[in-house]
Design an enzyme around this catalytic site. Structure first.
Site, short mmCIF file in Angstrom:
data_model
loop_
_atom_site.label_atom_id
_atom_site.label_comp_id
_atom_site.label_asym_id
_atom_site.label_seq_id
_atom_site.Cartn_x
_atom_site.Cartn_y
_atom_site.Cartn_z
N ASP A 100 41.77 0.51 -33.19
CA ASP A 100 40.18 0.68 -33.28
C ASP A 100 39.76 1.75 -32.92
OD1 ASP A 100 40.80 -0.63 -30.73
OD2 ASP A 100 38.70 -0.56 -30.30
N GLU A 165 39.82 -2.43 -28.22
CA GLU A 165 40.02 -1.83 -27.07
C GLU A 165 38.89 -0.87 -26.71
OE1 GLU A 165 41.43 1.59 -24.17
OE2 GLU A 165 40.53 1.59 -26.25
N HIS A 226 1.17 4.40 -29.62
CA HIS A 226 0.46 5.86 -30.01
C HIS A 226 0.36 6.35 -28.46
CE1 HIS A 226 -1.83 9.44 -30.93
NE2 HIS A 226 -1.69 9.09 -32.23
N ARG A 341 33.15 4.05 -13.53
CA ARG A 341 34.53 4.22 -13.69
C ARG A 341 35.08 3.86 -12.28
NH1 ARG A 341 36.76 4.70 -18.91
NH2 ARG A 341 35.01 5.80 -20.11
C1 LIG Z 1 42.13 6.05 -22.38
C2 LIG Z 1 41.92 5.11 -23.67
N1 LIG Z 1 42.38 5.78 -24.67
C3 LIG Z 1 40.22 4.96 -23.88
O1 LIG Z 1 39.67 5.86 -24.56
N2 LIG Z 1 39.91 4.01 -23.41
C4 LIG Z 1 38.46 3.35 -23.38
C5 LIG Z 1 38.43 2.25 -22.97
C6 LIG Z 1 36.74 1.53 -22.60
C7 LIG Z 1 36.34 1.73 -21.30
N3 LIG Z 1 35.27 1.01 -21.39
C8 LIG Z 1 35.03 0.88 -22.68
N4 LIG Z 1 36.05 1.17 -23.31
C9 LIG Z 1 37.69 4.22 -22.23
O2 LIG Z 1 38.28 4.70 -21.29
O3 LIG Z 1 36.51 4.92 -22.42
ZN ZN Z 2 42.71 4.27 -26.47
ZN ZN Z 3 39.19 5.58 -26.67
#
Ligand SMILES: C[C@H](N)C(=O)N[C@@H](Cc1c[nH]cn1)C(=O)O
Ligand code: ZN
Ligand code: ZN
Length: 474
Positions: A100, A165, A226, A341
């Site tokens: 995906d 993913e 508005h 993160r």
């Molecule tokens: C590192 C990997 N290719 C990636 O892009 N993962 C995504 C997964 C994710 C995390 N939250 C939602 N999707 C990312 O790190 O953004």
């Molecule tokens: Zn990825």
């Molecule tokens: Zn990704």
């Protein structure tokens, strides 16, 4: 070991590999858009057919349904599993990847059509080219190369390829739990190639950050208003929302949510030294992003804040006016999308409570009549590996054989949501073996995969299987 023969085979089949990548990129398998779900399904079927055509024992595993925020449900895309070889005398590796992609539209600022793979000077531009279609194909071509040359695979190879993913791997955790004693029972090692190098030097990745993704919804009037007629009299949901968003992180990058920063262990002297020794060109990093100043100036601070400290990012606001033009409206309901993160020692369930409590407290102080709802929609955990494991030794050897250099040992700022589940449920060791370049532009406009990385990466995988085959089996 016939690395030369395999290398020649890969070189002479590169046009075919690029053509297959072109066909895969043409499938708009954007998992975040439910209207594209049939494309994700089509991508899973294409993947399954390719593996079947190679003689794999392939299954499309039903992983249930997805609950949508507005109460409806839709089927999750099936997960493709496959198996090549079942020799008990050999190790069994399981390659995980995803097919995906993130959303992409030409008008986002792409120079080429995002779903039409375009080769410009050896850069293969297309959505999902690097994340993660080319690396998945490189693994498939690895098995194919061994088969075509009639060279025995040094290990048994299994595949788990998913289609969710990019939205947090919904449904995959449950599948791993339910197949732990069946499909995963004989798996020794898990290999993931879903990230990139830090520089031009190949790398092995030993950590990823997690991600807690939030929706913060503020709802006020029953419909949009508005701004001239009602502005000044109504307490605007957007003003409330921007107000609370502004309390998440300071301009200097300090996370203001109580408890978050405190959970993170400080950088050790050993880590500091490791980061100091890594090749990382800060000026080039800035140039590639098109910025003239970063949050930190030293290499060590930048790497630490990219890999092993948490951060807050605000992604967008649903319901906000965002089209070109000058619509003068007060949106009645707005939903902010932001994510944190996280790093080892942080737990998504705890982060969820910290964020929810904090935002409600901040919102409460505004004494607004509007309603706030905070939901965590993804809670993906961080992951860390033991770099002394023989899997990493095998990685170092394979990189040396193919690229004639020692790899960088790096961490990834992004998230592989399923990595920690693989580790905790299957208790197998995992390695991340990236082949993407440092400037592939994942999730961004003009994502690309270098032809060089795609082809040399396939050779790396071929060599890696050989090295894993040499690990002593107890
Ligand atoms: C590192 C990997 N290719 C990636 O892009 N993962 C995504 C997964 C994710 C995390 N939250 C939602 N999707 C990312 O790190 O953004
Ligand atoms: Zn990825
Ligand atoms: Zn990704």
């Amino acid at each position: 070991f016939q690395l030369d023969e395999l290398t020649k085979y890969i070189d002479s089949h590169q046009e075919e590999y690029v053509q297959t990548l072109r066909e895969w990129v043409a499938v708009e398998s954007d998992s975040s858009d439910v209207l594209k779900r049939s494309e994700v399904e089509r991508m899973m079927n294409i993947t399954a057919e390719k593996l079947k055509a190679m003689g794999g024992n392939v299954e499309l595993v039903d992983i249930g349904i997805q609950e949508l925020p507005w109460g409806k449900t839709i089927p999750l895309p099936k997960v493709v599993t496959a198996q090549f070889g079942s020799d008990p005398a050999k190790h069994t590796v399981c390659v995980y990847g995803h097919v995906d992609v993130q959303p992409a539209k030409k008008e986002d600022g792409w120079a080429t059509e995002p779903y039409n793979l375009t080769d410009i000077n050896g850069n293969l531009y297309g959505r999902g080219a690097s994340d993660n279609k080319a690396p998945v194909l490189a693994w498939i071509h690895t098995v194919q190369a061994y088969q075509a040359l009639d060279i025995e695979l040094p290990v048994n190879v299994k595949f788990v390829i998913e289609g969710m993913e990019e939205t947090g791997s919904n449904g995959l955790d449950a599948m791993i739990v339910s197949q732990n004693d069946t499909f995963f029972a004989d798996v020794d090692y898990i290999i993931i190639s879903d990230c990139g190098w830090l520089s031009r030097r190949p790398a092995l990745t030993y950590g990823t950050r997690g991600n807690c993704y939030f929706f913060a919804e503020v709802e006020g009037p029953k419909q949009d208003l508005h701004s001239g007629v009602y502005g000044g009299t109504v307490i605007e949901p957007m003003t409330d929302l921007i107000g609370i968003l502004d309390t998440l992180i300071s301009p200097s990058g300090k996370i203001l949510i109580p408890g978050i920063q405190e959970a993170v262990s400080p950088l050790s002297d050993e880590e500091w030294k490791m980061y100091q020794d890594i090749e990382f060109d800060v000026e080039n990093y800035k140039r590639k992003m098109g910025v003239n100043r970063l949050m930190y100036s030293s290499k060590v601070d930048l790497l630490a804040h990219r890999w092993r400290y948490p951060t807050v990012s605000i992604h967008g606001i649903e319901g906000a006016f965002s089209a070109p033009g000058t619509k003068t409206v007060i949106p009645a309901k707005v939903i902010a999308k932001f994510s944190i993160r996280q790093v080892p020692n942080m737990e998504p369930a705890i982060v969820e409570k910290q964020v929810t409590d904090y935002l409600h407290a901040v919102f409460g102080r505004r004494k607004s009549p509007n309603k706030l709802k905070v939901t965590m929609v993804i809670g993906a955990k961080p992951w860390l590996a033991d770099t002394q494991h023989p899997l990493y030794e095998a990685g170092r050897e394979a990189v040396k054989k193919v690229f004639k250099v020692d790899p960088d040992m790096i961490r990834e700022g992004g998230t592989i949501p399923i990595a920690k589940t693989f580790q905790d449920v299957t208790r197998k060791s995992i390695i991340m073996l990236p082949i993407g370049a440092f400037d592939d532009g994942l999730h961004s406009q003009n994502e690309k995969m270098n032809r060089y990385n795609y082809i040399e990466g396939t050779k790396l995988f071929v060599a890696y299987l050989h090295e894993v085959g040499l690990i002593k089996k107890y």
